[in-house]
Design a protein around this motif. Structure first.
Motif, short mmCIF file in Angstrom:
data_model
loop_
_atom_site.label_atom_id
_atom_site.label_comp_id
_atom_site.label_asym_id
_atom_site.label_seq_id
_atom_site.Cartn_x
_atom_site.Cartn_y
_atom_site.Cartn_z
N LEU A 33 0.85 -1.36 0.03
CA LEU A 33 -0.22 -0.07 0.14
C LEU A 33 0.81 1.29 0.08
O LEU A 33 0.67 2.16 -0.68
CB LEU A 33 -0.91 -0.10 1.25
N LEU A 34 2.13 1.26 0.64
CA LEU A 34 2.75 2.20 0.72
C LEU A 34 3.37 2.83 -0.55
O LEU A 34 3.52 3.76 -1.16
CB LEU A 34 3.98 2.14 1.75
N LEU A 35 3.91 1.69 -1.52
CA LEU A 35 4.49 1.92 -2.54
C LEU A 35 3.45 2.23 -3.59
O LEU A 35 3.59 3.02 -4.60
CB LEU A 35 5.37 0.57 -2.98
N PHE A 36 2.14 1.77 -3.24
CA PHE A 36 0.92 2.18 -4.24
C PHE A 36 0.80 3.56 -4.03
O PHE A 36 0.77 4.36 -4.91
CB PHE A 36 -0.06 1.36 -3.87
N GLY A 37 0.95 4.26 -2.94
CA GLY A 37 0.86 5.56 -2.37
C GLY A 37 1.83 6.27 -3.06
O GLY A 37 1.61 7.54 -3.90
#
Lengths: 220, 325
Positions: free
Chosen positions: A99-103
């Motif tokens: 999710l972080l890298l998606f953000g």
């Protein structure tokens, strides 16, 4: 119509594109192998690099191939910074890092829209529209350049991992605990993440000279 | 906290308060319109949470279910002259079938691999929809009949749908089924060894979620009188469902509701200004990064943390002295 000469051109084009893809996936595989993180921001990094090269070309007339080498240290540092301040903190939880890298991908993509606009853009150099004769087939220089750069990059990465850092990276892949004393796992991860970014960055320079219509959405 | 103790009662109270709005302000079309769309988003977020939160299978492909539901309603209504209300269950059922078809192969992948696969599913669904011109209207979309009910009707319908979805989520959470989903989120191998049929339960949760998303999509296209593949299969819908949950608190009961209530109005506000369109996902992406880094529990996690600080501050003694709550 599909005749033999078309088929030959197609085959050459396919191989040339595959070389690019191989290097792209190498970065992803490296980071997954070392850290068990799937880097959703992978494509965003490429896109940012391509547009950085484009900006260098527009501002200073820098050749995209040279430009992509010039920005190596910049993206290496950026990759390590990203790892140190963000990814490292959530690396233990697979979904959180995803999710972080998606953000980060969302931010990079939309920042690029704001800075460079949403239209396709291209870098036109002296060799953009030239072709070379390869086994009797006409092949665009802009396809050969990224392919050769990809091969060089893959070779350099293999050498670097095999000779310089190999034991360390392999050790981290096996287990964090069997690391060679004196080397911290986080340091190896840091280097690997930086390397991944580097692996990508030379390419987009080539891609930029190839088509350079990498809008934020095109590379996924 | 009462929210934890009886979510059924609180949900009905909140729904009751919301139901008063069309009575008190029957002519305020803005409130009714925004309210209706917020309920649609609440339904999406709560449904997504069944799979992404309870079962821990983060999906980026829910737009496929939304689009399916939307087009089933659109086609049955405009081509076969069905009553729109009657089409809704079929929209949900069609989305369920798609969920099963997607789930069977995708749930063989675990964790991040599942997430990556669902990105592909969502985008593939959109591309297929655009290319099926004779069914979906292709890139020009389908214009639907304009004979639609009043806005307050939509408001009520959306409210009922969101409430039913939420109550269903509460029921699942309290039931053995929910417990099994939580267990497989924590450790799938351990859950399986204790006899939890993980593949079956993941697919079930996926299908239940898809049903509600499909119904909400049907209601949505009736409201808009228009369906376009880029709109109802859009990747931003899938992103939105992830964001609403992360903002509110992933895996909690009220988190998705809170997330949707915050996400949707901000999104509308930003999208209404053409200069700010690119800022929209930039802001939410940044918010996603900050939440994951500093408060993975989302707003509910932040509230819980604030409560602890307030309590320990009031008691004026170290937190360690207090008995565990």
């Amino acid at each position: 119509m599909l005749d033999w000469s078309n088929l030959g051109t197609l085959a050459i084009a396919a191989v040339l594109t595959a070389g690019l893809y191989a290097t792209m996936s190498f970065g992803l595989a490296l980071v997954y192998g070392v850290m068990k993180i799937i880097n959703l921001a992978h494509a965003a990094t490429m896109m940012l690099a391509a547009f950085t090269v484009l900006t260098l070309n527009r501002s200073f007339g820098l050749d995209p191939i040279i430009g992509s080498i010039v920005i190596l240290p910049l993206f290496f540092a950026a990759g390590m910074t990203l790892y140190h301040f963000a990814v490292r903190r959530v690396a233990a939880v697979p979904i959180a890092s995803l999710l972080l890298l998606f953000g980060i991908w969302l931010v990079a993509q939309n920042a690029a829209y704001l800075i460079w606009g949403s239209e396709d853009q291209s870098i036109v150099t002296a060799y953009t529209y030239s072709t070379v004769d390869l086994f009797g087939f006409q092949v665009a220089v802009t396809r050969i350049v990224p392919f050769v750069m990809s091969l060089v990059m893959l070779g350099v990465m293999r050498w670097f991992l095999g000779v310089a850092l190999g034991a360390l990276v392999l050790a981290t892949i096996e287990s964090f605990s069997i690391l060679i004393p004196g080397w911290r796992a986080s340091l190896v991860n840091l280097l690997a993440f930086g390397l991944l970014v580097i692996a990508l960055v030379v390419l987009p320079g080539g891609i930029a000279s190839l088509i350079a219509r990498r809008t934020g959405r095109a590379v996924q | 906290m009462i929210i934890d103790r009886n979510p059924y009662v609180l949900a009905l109270v909140v729904a009751g308060v919301c139901a008063m709005v069309p009575v008190l302000r029957p002519d305020d079309l803005t409130i009714l319109g925004v309210g209706f769309l917020t309920f649609i988003f609440v339904t999406q977020a709560v449904s997504w949470n069944l799979v992404g939160g309870f079962a821990g299978q983060v999906s980026f492909g829910f737009a496929a279910f939304f689009g399916t539901g939307a087009y089933v309603t659109a086609i049955l209504w405009s081509r076969y002259g069905w009553d729109p209300l009657l089409t809704l269950p079929f929209a949900g059922l069609a989305a369920m079938v798609i969920a099963l078809l997607v789930g069977l192969p995708c749930f063989r992948l675990s964790g991040p691999y599942f997430s990556i696969a669902t990105i592909g599913v969502g985008e593939a669904a959109r591309v297929i929809a655009i290319n099926l011109d004779n069914i979906t209207g292709g890139a020009s979309g389908l214009v639907l009949p304009f004979t639609v009910p009043e806005k307050w009707w939509f408001y009520r319908a959306g409210l009922i749908l969101a409430t039913v979805t939420f109550l269903c989520a509460v029921w699942i959470r309290r039931h053995r089924f929910g417990l099994a989903l939580f267990s497989l989120r924590m450790d799938q191998t351990a859950a399986e060894s204790l006899g939890v049929p993980t593949a079956l339960f993941k697919n079930l949760a996926h299908m239940v979620a898809a049903f509600f998303v499909g119904v909400s999509a049907g209601l949505y296209v009736v409201y808009l009188s228009y369906a376009h593949p880029d709109q109802v299969f859009g990747f931003d819908l899938s992103i939105g469902m992830v964001l609403m949950n992360v903002i509110g608190g992933i895996g909690t009961l009220w988190g998705p509701v809170l997330g949707a209530v915050i996400y949707f109005p901000i999104r509308q506000l930003v999208l209404s200004d053409p200069r700010l369109v690119a800022v929209n996902l930039l802001v939410f992406g940044a918010l996603l990064i900050l939440i994951i880094l500093f408060e993975p529990g989302g707003l509910l996690g932040l509230l819980a943390r604030a409560r602890v600080i307030v309590r320990s501050g009031l008691r004026l003694r170290p937190a360690a002295d207090r008995p565990a709550e």
